[in-house]
Write an enzyme that holds these catalytic residues in place. Sequence first.
Site, PDB file in Angstrom:
ATOM      1  N   GLU A 131       0.859  -1.195   0.000  1.00 59.71           N
ATOM      2  CA  GLU A 131       0.000   0.000   0.000  1.00 59.71           C
ATOM      3  C   GLU A 131       0.886   1.232   0.000  1.00 59.71           C
ATOM      4  O   GLU A 131       2.094   1.148   0.228  1.00 59.71           O
ATOM      5  CB  GLU A 131      -0.890   0.029   1.253  1.00 59.71           C
ATOM      6  CG  GLU A 131      -0.088   0.105   2.538  1.00 59.71           C
ATOM      7  CD  GLU A 131      -0.957   0.114   3.798  1.00 59.71           C
ATOM      8  OE1 GLU A 131      -2.184   0.149   3.678  1.00 59.71           O
ATOM      9  OE2 GLU A 131      -0.369   0.094   4.889  1.00 59.71           O
ATOM     10  N   ASN A 154       0.883   4.944   1.995  1.00 59.85           N
ATOM     11  CA  ASN A 154       0.250   5.725   3.071  1.00 59.85           C
ATOM     12  C   ASN A 154       0.430   7.200   2.764  1.00 59.85           C
ATOM     13  O   ASN A 154       1.559   7.693   2.781  1.00 59.85           O
ATOM     14  CB  ASN A 154       0.922   5.403   4.408  1.00 59.85           C
ATOM     15  CG  ASN A 154       0.837   3.929   4.747  1.00 59.85           C
ATOM     16  OD1 ASN A 154      -0.193   3.451   5.196  1.00 59.85           O
ATOM     17  ND2 ASN A 154       1.914   3.200   4.508  1.00 59.85           N
ATOM     18  N   SER A 183       4.081   6.895   9.671  1.00 51.90           N
ATOM     19  CA  SER A 183       4.869   6.997  10.909  1.00 51.90           C
ATOM     20  C   SER A 183       6.223   6.297  10.814  1.00 51.90           C
ATOM     21  O   SER A 183       6.544   5.656   9.821  1.00 51.90           O
ATOM     22  CB  SER A 183       4.056   6.418  12.069  1.00 51.90           C
ATOM     23  OG  SER A 183       3.685   5.099  11.770  1.00 51.90           O
TER      24      SER A 183
END
Length: 476
Positions: free
Chosen positions: A145, A147, A152
Amino acid sequence: MASSIPDEVMMDAALIKELVEVAKDAALLQGVLMRTKESPNSSELVTYAPFTLFPSPVPKSVFLQALAVQTHFNTLVDKISQDMDFLQEALASTIEVDDFTARLFKIHQQILQEGRSQSIVLGLNRSDYMLDQREDQNSSLKQIEINTISASFGGLSSQTPHVHRHILKVAGRLEESQRILDNNPAAGLARGLAKAWELYGSERAVVMFLVEVDQRNIFDQRYIESELWKRNIPTVRKRFDDVYKTGSLDPDKRLFVDGKEVAVVYFRNGYMPQNYTNEQCWDVRLMMERSQAVKCPDISTHLAGTKKIQQVLARPGVLERFFPDQPQVVQQIKETFTGLYTLDMGPEGDKTVAMALAEPNRFVLKPQREGGGNNIYGSEIVQVLKEVRGSPERTAYILMDKINPTPIQNYLLRRDAPLAISNCLSELGVFGAYIRQGAHMVMNECVGHLLRTKSSEHADGGVAAGVAVLDNPLLV
């Protein structure tokens, strides 16, 4: 690949015990820290963030491939965020059934109708991959994926190289310790924030970190704050509730929170439905989006990171829409895609359902959620699809080929967890930072990497979700 470390080290119980003590102290010395579960909002008591005892082997060629494609992913996300027809078309079925995506999309539409107040766009993202073991025994890089909000561990992963270098030296593995790469995503992410602040053009204005109610992972963010303060850029940390109580827009749509003008809103919250505990949170999100502050990300960039967009991008001809005259860029991005399948209503979606029910262990069922721990595997796929297969509810998910990395042996160090050797799987993340002002790309960089490792019995979940631990790549 059993491990990056020979068996005589891995199986030497006395040495391992000594190295674990050394490792924990090294992590504390280097500031690889988290607050405790018991007191997530106090730094009176902190512990080391979970990490691996040894670095994990990663083939150099795939590591370099992941770094090389990152600026193209930055460009792709940015182009998607500006293509209103594409977002509308791609997310049409999802917003019918997924309330969270629908609410985000509603804000996106309102901003479009009003006209954007700010032409500066800042993207700080992280693209995550696993290494799929091919039949010829080589690994291929496959994207899990991307983000686009609240990516983070750029802070803590800037400190972990020092920890693993030290452990390897104490273990008598000097040559391997010298192969641990320098890595400083915190500095690169801060460079993006600093540039956006500078372009905003007010020295009194602050960079506002929009943070969660519970802040166990505060030190990861403090590293980025620290980099900004080094440049004399003031930062503040605010929750949704704080912004609701003390936030407002002036007639020019400048955002003020607690009396301070906000140049940049950096979202470290707001990526999951449960972050919006009441209607006031949604009001705050809309107010920030309407404001002149630079948003990281803005609402359309947030939407560009949804799972549905990921699935649509893998369809034939779609990437070419965004890179019409760059076949080599299309190829570089495409090589990282694994099989992604629609669950929209109609024959194509029916085919996906049948395929998943026939061989559930070949796939992962993904809802439109961030934050780790949401994906569905194995027999649960059958359970969920049997419930929703005849209804539009199934369009809230996408189906993806399961990536099968080679397990590696390592020790996972966690507070209060028994020490045991584990079969582990690693996930490589690559951080990107870009800024566009109007039509002009001011910055587009790959700014570092992150390796996270989990026991192979855990199917899903990141470090913050409590399953994966921090790691470093040892290139082989």
